[in-house]
Design a protein around this motif. Structure first.
Motif, mmCIF file in Angstrom:
data_model
loop_
_atom_site.group_PDB
_atom_site.id
_atom_site.type_symbol
_atom_site.label_atom_id
_atom_site.label_comp_id
_atom_site.label_asym_id
_atom_site.label_seq_id
_atom_site.Cartn_x
_atom_site.Cartn_y
_atom_site.Cartn_z
ATOM 1 N N UNK A 249 0.837 -1.200 0.000
ATOM 2 C CA UNK A 249 0.000 0.000 0.000
ATOM 3 C C UNK A 249 0.875 1.256 0.000
ATOM 4 N N UNK A 250 1.887 1.268 0.855
ATOM 5 C CA UNK A 250 2.746 2.447 0.968
ATOM 6 C C UNK A 250 3.473 2.725 -0.346
ATOM 7 N N UNK A 251 3.932 1.686 -1.029
ATOM 8 C CA UNK A 251 4.604 1.885 -2.313
ATOM 9 C C UNK A 251 3.646 2.442 -3.350
ATOM 10 N N UNK A 252 2.414 1.941 -3.354
ATOM 11 C CA UNK A 252 1.409 2.443 -4.287
ATOM 12 C C UNK A 252 1.141 3.931 -4.041
ATOM 13 N N UNK A 253 0.929 4.285 -2.785
ATOM 14 C CA UNK A 253 0.625 5.675 -2.442
ATOM 15 C C UNK A 253 1.799 6.586 -2.799
ATOM 16 N N UNK A 254 3.012 6.083 -2.661
ATOM 17 C CA UNK A 254 4.193 6.870 -3.025
ATOM 18 C C UNK A 254 4.194 7.233 -4.506
ATOM 19 N N UNK A 255 3.656 6.342 -5.346
ATOM 20 C CA UNK A 255 3.552 6.640 -6.778
ATOM 21 C C UNK A 255 2.751 7.919 -7.020
ATOM 22 N N UNK A 256 1.791 8.172 -6.148
ATOM 23 C CA UNK A 256 0.961 9.356 -6.322
ATOM 24 C C UNK A 256 1.728 10.661 -6.237
ATOM 25 N N UNK A 257 2.884 10.642 -5.600
ATOM 26 C CA UNK A 257 3.683 11.862 -5.456
ATOM 27 C C UNK A 257 4.645 12.086 -6.615
ATOM 28 N N UNK A 258 4.684 11.167 -7.579
ATOM 29 C CA UNK A 258 5.684 11.260 -8.642
ATOM 30 C C UNK A 258 5.666 12.590 -9.402
ATOM 31 N N UNK A 259 4.496 13.170 -9.734
ATOM 32 C CA UNK A 259 4.527 14.459 -10.447
ATOM 33 C C UNK A 259 5.226 15.562 -9.649
ATOM 34 N N UNK A 260 5.319 15.376 -8.330
ATOM 35 C CA UNK A 260 5.917 16.402 -7.480
ATOM 36 C C UNK A 260 7.392 16.122 -7.208
ATOM 37 N N UNK B 225 -9.492 -0.532 -2.892
ATOM 38 C CA UNK B 225 -9.996 0.715 -3.468
ATOM 39 C C UNK B 225 -9.583 1.910 -2.622
ATOM 40 N N UNK B 226 -9.572 1.747 -1.297
ATOM 41 C CA UNK B 226 -9.111 2.818 -0.426
ATOM 42 C C UNK B 226 -7.641 3.127 -0.666
ATOM 43 N N UNK B 227 -6.850 2.094 -0.956
ATOM 44 C CA UNK B 227 -5.429 2.299 -1.242
ATOM 45 C C UNK B 227 -5.243 3.130 -2.514
ATOM 46 N N UNK B 228 -6.038 2.851 -3.532
ATOM 47 C CA UNK B 228 -5.924 3.622 -4.767
ATOM 48 C C UNK B 228 -6.399 5.061 -4.566
ATOM 49 N N UNK B 229 -7.430 5.247 -3.745
ATOM 50 C CA UNK B 229 -7.867 6.613 -3.438
ATOM 51 C C UNK B 229 -6.770 7.350 -2.663
ATOM 52 N N UNK B 230 -6.075 6.634 -1.769
ATOM 53 C CA UNK B 230 -4.960 7.239 -1.037
ATOM 54 C C UNK B 230 -3.862 7.680 -1.996
ATOM 55 N N UNK B 231 -3.602 6.888 -3.031
ATOM 56 C CA UNK B 231 -2.614 7.278 -4.041
ATOM 57 C C UNK B 231 -3.026 8.591 -4.715
#
Length: 273
Positions: free
Chosen positions: A92-103, A142-148
């Protein structure tokens, strides 16, 4: 504000979107409804620039997305497609970290770590952040993807059928989370959905598509109308009032025999089935 102007899209001879023009209200949940093949997912793809339209324009805060860099769009708008499975094994943590890639662009800063932790906390995933996605229930995944998406920290969030494959408990939980994103974090959310009653209960604004065209749009109260929904879904619906809300009954026997406004006993019997 998201503005869609005169969008036309086709795949070969198949017209998918025909002169679609809409304005998405800010800091609200907008549901896009319609039968299969109406063009709902394609419209999300065009808005996010994942799909290039044949003609027409999309504006994010008065900027034409044709003139925006990919990273600029990714910092403004996030999208979660219906097929959100991952081919690689991630926690989960690795997935959510992907969400920060544009930054962070592969260089995590303190602010990025804070945003990741905030997203995990907000979605109540801190205690299981080291679990792999294939170990999670449908609701947890689904909550993990929303967290991303939350970690991406965009003003606009597009979700393509986020309730797909969720049972009613997790579907309602997800819609309550999305409402919190609007009220707590001032997000603007656009989602494709099929369940009319959930759209009416949780969306602030509804846009109905049929055969690639906008049939009608407006508040949930306005859109829960038999004359509108019968056309959109090519079905004989029954719209009834229950505890101050409009609900849609799907049984043809109720719709035909009792008319558009059945008595309370009919509604109560319907929910006992």
């Amino acid at each position: 504000m998201i503005e869609v102007k005169n969008i036309y899209q086709a795949y070969g001879e198949q017209e998918v979107l025909k002169n679609v023009s809409i304005t998405i209200p800010e800091e609200k949940i907008t549901a896009i409804i319609g039968a299969n093949g109406a063009g709902k997912s394609t419209l999300l793809g065009v808005i996010s620039r994942l799909i290039k339209q044949k003609s027409g324009d999309v504006f994010l805060d008065q900027k034409n997305i044709k003139d925006m860099h990919n990273n600029e769009i990714a910092k403004t708008l996030s999208i979660l497609k219906q097929a959100n499975t991952m081919m690689i094994r991630l926690t989960i943590e690795e997935l959510v970290t992907f969400g920060r890639f544009p930054h962070h662009r592969s260089r995590l800063k303190t602010e990025d770590v804070e945003k990741i932790n905030e997203a995990l906390h907000y979605m109540d995933l801190e205690d299981i952040k080291h679990k792999y996605l294939d170990e999670l229930s449908g609701g947890q995944r689904q909550r993990a993807f929303i967290a991303m998406i939350l970690a991406q920290d965009t003003k606009y969030i597009l979700l393509d059928e986020p309730l797909n494959n969720l049972d009613i408990k997790y579907a309602i939980e997800m819609m309550m989370i999305l409402k919190r994103l609007v009220t707590d974090l001032k997000k603007t959310i656009v989602l494709v959905m099929h369940d009319i009653n959930i759209a009416a209960a949780y969306a602030d604004y509804i846009i109905a598509l049929k055969d690639g065209q906008v049939i009608e749009e407006g508040s949930a109260e306005y859109m829960m109308d038999k004359n509108i929904l019968d056309i959109v879904f090519n079905h004989n619906f029954c719209i009834a009032g229950f505890r101050g809300k409009k609900i849609c009954l799907y049984h043809n026997d109720i719709a035909y025999e009792e008319g558009p406004n059945p008595p309370l006993k009919i509604i109560q019997d319907y929910f006992k089935e």
